[in-house]
Design a protein around this motif. Structure first.
Motif, mmCIF file in Angstrom:
data_model
loop_
_atom_site.group_PDB
_atom_site.id
_atom_site.type_symbol
_atom_site.label_atom_id
_atom_site.label_comp_id
_atom_site.label_asym_id
_atom_site.label_seq_id
_atom_site.Cartn_x
_atom_site.Cartn_y
_atom_site.Cartn_z
ATOM 1 N N ALA A 88 0.990 -1.176 0.012
ATOM 2 C CA ALA A 88 0.158 -0.026 -0.129
ATOM 3 C C ALA A 88 0.995 1.330 0.035
ATOM 4 C CB ALA A 88 -0.895 0.028 1.221
ATOM 5 N N ASN A 89 0.339 2.288 -0.490
ATOM 6 C CA ASN A 89 1.062 3.358 -0.692
ATOM 7 C C ASN A 89 0.559 4.383 0.572
ATOM 8 O OD1 ASN A 89 2.753 5.638 -1.233
ATOM 9 N ND2 ASN A 89 1.059 6.619 -2.982
ATOM 10 N N PHE A 90 1.564 4.504 1.646
ATOM 11 C CA PHE A 90 1.328 5.101 2.694
ATOM 12 C C PHE A 90 2.000 6.632 2.615
ATOM 13 C CE2 PHE A 90 0.466 0.767 4.234
ATOM 14 C CZ PHE A 90 -0.835 1.079 4.502
ATOM 15 N N SER A 91 1.713 7.774 3.346
ATOM 16 C CA SER A 91 2.018 9.047 3.060
ATOM 17 C C SER A 91 2.932 9.622 4.504
ATOM 18 C CB SER A 91 1.157 10.237 2.846
ATOM 19 O OG SER A 91 0.139 9.982 3.802
ATOM 20 N N THR A 92 2.779 8.422 5.710
ATOM 21 C CA THR A 92 3.238 8.983 6.856
ATOM 22 C C THR A 92 3.850 7.700 7.567
ATOM 23 O OG1 THR A 92 1.452 8.850 8.090
ATOM 24 C CG2 THR A 92 1.799 11.105 7.159
ATOM 25 N N LEU A 93 4.872 8.208 8.397
ATOM 26 C CA LEU A 93 5.425 6.851 9.039
ATOM 27 C C LEU A 93 4.245 6.296 10.090
ATOM 28 C CD1 LEU A 93 9.250 7.856 10.013
ATOM 29 C CD2 LEU A 93 8.647 6.237 8.579
ATOM 30 N N ASP A 94 3.553 7.121 10.661
ATOM 31 C CA ASP A 94 2.478 6.717 11.738
ATOM 32 C C ASP A 94 1.637 5.545 10.872
ATOM 33 O OD1 ASP A 94 2.514 8.293 14.174
ATOM 34 O OD2 ASP A 94 2.686 9.962 12.420
ATOM 35 N N LYS A 95 1.150 5.862 9.832
ATOM 36 C CA LYS A 95 0.445 5.037 8.953
ATOM 37 C C LYS A 95 1.136 3.600 8.628
ATOM 38 C CE LYS A 95 -2.921 8.413 6.994
ATOM 39 N NZ LYS A 95 -3.143 9.049 5.707
ATOM 40 N N LEU A 96 2.373 3.621 8.379
ATOM 41 C CA LEU A 96 3.253 2.644 7.996
ATOM 42 C C LEU A 96 3.478 1.764 9.133
ATOM 43 C CD1 LEU A 96 5.984 4.146 5.692
ATOM 44 C CD2 LEU A 96 4.748 2.325 5.019
ATOM 45 N N PHE A 97 3.566 2.451 10.378
ATOM 46 C CA PHE A 97 3.700 1.694 11.557
ATOM 47 C C PHE A 97 2.424 0.845 11.598
ATOM 48 C CE2 PHE A 97 2.665 1.504 15.995
ATOM 49 C CZ PHE A 97 3.405 0.629 16.577
ATOM 50 N N LEU A 98 1.276 1.362 11.752
ATOM 51 C CA LEU A 98 0.085 0.463 11.760
ATOM 52 C C LEU A 98 0.103 -0.585 10.876
ATOM 53 C CD1 LEU A 98 -2.359 3.451 12.025
ATOM 54 C CD2 LEU A 98 -1.478 1.824 13.970
ATOM 55 N N ALA A 99 0.589 -0.514 9.495
ATOM 56 C CA ALA A 99 0.702 -1.632 8.472
ATOM 57 C C ALA A 99 1.527 -2.580 8.705
ATOM 58 C CB ALA A 99 1.023 -0.848 7.076
ATOM 59 N N HIS A 100 2.806 -2.148 9.553
ATOM 60 C CA HIS A 100 4.073 -3.083 9.952
ATOM 61 C C HIS A 100 3.947 -3.736 11.358
ATOM 62 C CE1 HIS A 100 5.977 -2.974 6.064
ATOM 63 N NE2 HIS A 100 5.567 -1.730 5.895
ATOM 64 N N GLU A 101 3.072 -3.184 12.126
ATOM 65 C CA GLU A 101 3.022 -3.379 13.644
ATOM 66 C C GLU A 101 3.327 -4.792 13.770
ATOM 67 O OE1 GLU A 101 0.584 -2.149 17.537
ATOM 68 O OE2 GLU A 101 -0.491 -2.100 15.516
ATOM 69 N N GLY A 102 4.082 -5.344 14.679
ATOM 70 C CA GLY A 102 4.361 -6.513 14.921
ATOM 71 C C GLY A 102 5.378 -7.353 14.219
ATOM 72 N N THR A 103 6.258 -6.495 13.301
ATOM 73 C CA THR A 103 7.382 -6.868 12.336
ATOM 74 C C THR A 103 8.668 -6.096 12.733
ATOM 75 O OG1 THR A 103 6.629 -5.305 10.798
ATOM 76 C CG2 THR A 103 5.599 -7.361 10.425
ATOM 77 N N PRO A 104 9.696 -6.555 12.492
ATOM 78 C CA PRO A 104 10.605 -5.875 12.412
ATOM 79 C C PRO A 104 10.692 -4.575 12.098
ATOM 80 C CG PRO A 104 11.571 -8.047 11.774
ATOM 81 C CD PRO A 104 9.875 -7.815 11.539
#
Length: 327
Positions: A88-104
């Protein structure tokens, strides 16, 4: 909102005792108002303000070192962590964190956001404490014949927490690291306008970061120093613009070389400087070598010659105009 409440509201809880004790300074000032001036009391009040400034400076210096060490550790984690491009194309690190939560990658982003918040809190710490000194001395000078504000503000301007170019560089390096994370996780390229020099308007070349966080090409800020400017060209915060202390931010410089290799204007560092490892110099910053300084000074010399030539042309044109008018 009164300033006493504002400083209490905006302060970081665990840092509370390290802020300027505005309430106590008001308490010390109150007996001085409306009474004949007493030099001993005035000296004691000035000493109390100086003590508060020193307290702020000690804490800032300690936290700055801690934050810088944490930043270096985070850089190592970023280098050693495999990051996959997000679908997915996320514009902020906050949104990226939610997408990658639980991963390295999610853990890495979480650590970055935590550090970024601490640095921003420290930036606000500098601003609110500087304002506290301005406010309390303004309140004093309004009622007393002896004026303290200029002396106390000058004292603030001479302390590390106000002058620290290292902290300004840390703010910029945090932004660079955020951009690199976004680029690796979204396969996007940073926007050129975010890395342009406010003076020449081109992509930063041999970038220099001032204590206020504004950044310039070395040749541009060197020109400001050459013409005896003593403040940031953008925000006018007082700075020490000295050719002997101006340092290139090597992390930002490498970042620009990677993403904008053909867009930078001006004289780049020589091959010797460009090939040096950033880790080889304490603090990650270094002075350009003699060859680079000569290049900068030569460009300043050409600038001065052009200014003198232009001035002579204007003077000559003025003489012609006056002669024509007299005739």
């Amino acid at each position: 909102m009164k300033f006493g409440k504002r400083i209490k509201t905006e302060s970081v809880g665990e840092w509370g005792e390290h802020y300027v004790d505005y309430k106590e300074l008001k308490h010390l000032l109150k007996p001085l108002i409306g009474k004949p001036q007493n030099d001993a009391d005035e000296d004691a009040f000035a000493a109390a303000i100086e003590a508060e400034i020193d307290k702020v400076d000690r804490f800032f210096t300690e936290k700055e070192t801690e934050l810088y060490a944490e930043f270096r550790q985070l850089c190592q984690k970023v280098s050693g962590t495999h990051l996959e491009v997000s679908a997915a194309n996320f514009s902020t690190l906050d949104k990226l964190f939610l997408a990658h939560e639980g991963t390295p990658a999610g853990a890495l982003i979480k650590d970055f956001l935590s550090l970024s918040a601490k640095v921003d809190s420290m930036r606000k710490f500098v601003m609110i404490n500087t304002l506290a000194v301005v406010k309390i001395t303004k309140k004093h000078d309004k009622h007393q014949a002896r004026q303290l504000q200029r002396k106390m503000v000058d004292s603030v301007h001479q302390h590390h927490f106000y002058l620290s170019a290292r902290f300004g560089t840390l703010i910029t390096d945090i932004e660079v690291l955020a951009t690199q994370l976004m680029s690796r996780l979204t396969d996007s390229k940073p926007l050129a306008e975010n890395y342009s020099c406010p003076i020449c308007l081109g992509i930063l070349c041999n970038p220099v970061v001032l204590s206020c966080g504004h950044r310039f090409c070395m040749k541009c800020v060197s020109a400001a120093s050459y013409f005896c400017q003593t403040s940031c060209p953008v925000c006018r915060k007082e700075q020490i613009l000295d050719l002997e202390t101006i340092k290139v931010d090597t992390l930002l410089s490498h970042f620009l070389d990677r993403y904008f290799p053909d867009c930078q204007s001006g004289v780049k560092q020589c091959q010797t400087c460009a090939s040096r490892r950033a880790d080889a110099v304490p603090g990650r910053q270094q002075m350009p070598c003699e060859e680079c300084n000569i290049s900068v000074l030569e460009s300043l010399g050409r600038m001065q010659s052009a200014c003198i030539s232009h001035h002579k042309e204007e003077v000559a044109a003025g003489r012609v105009d006056r002669t024509a008018s007299a005739g």
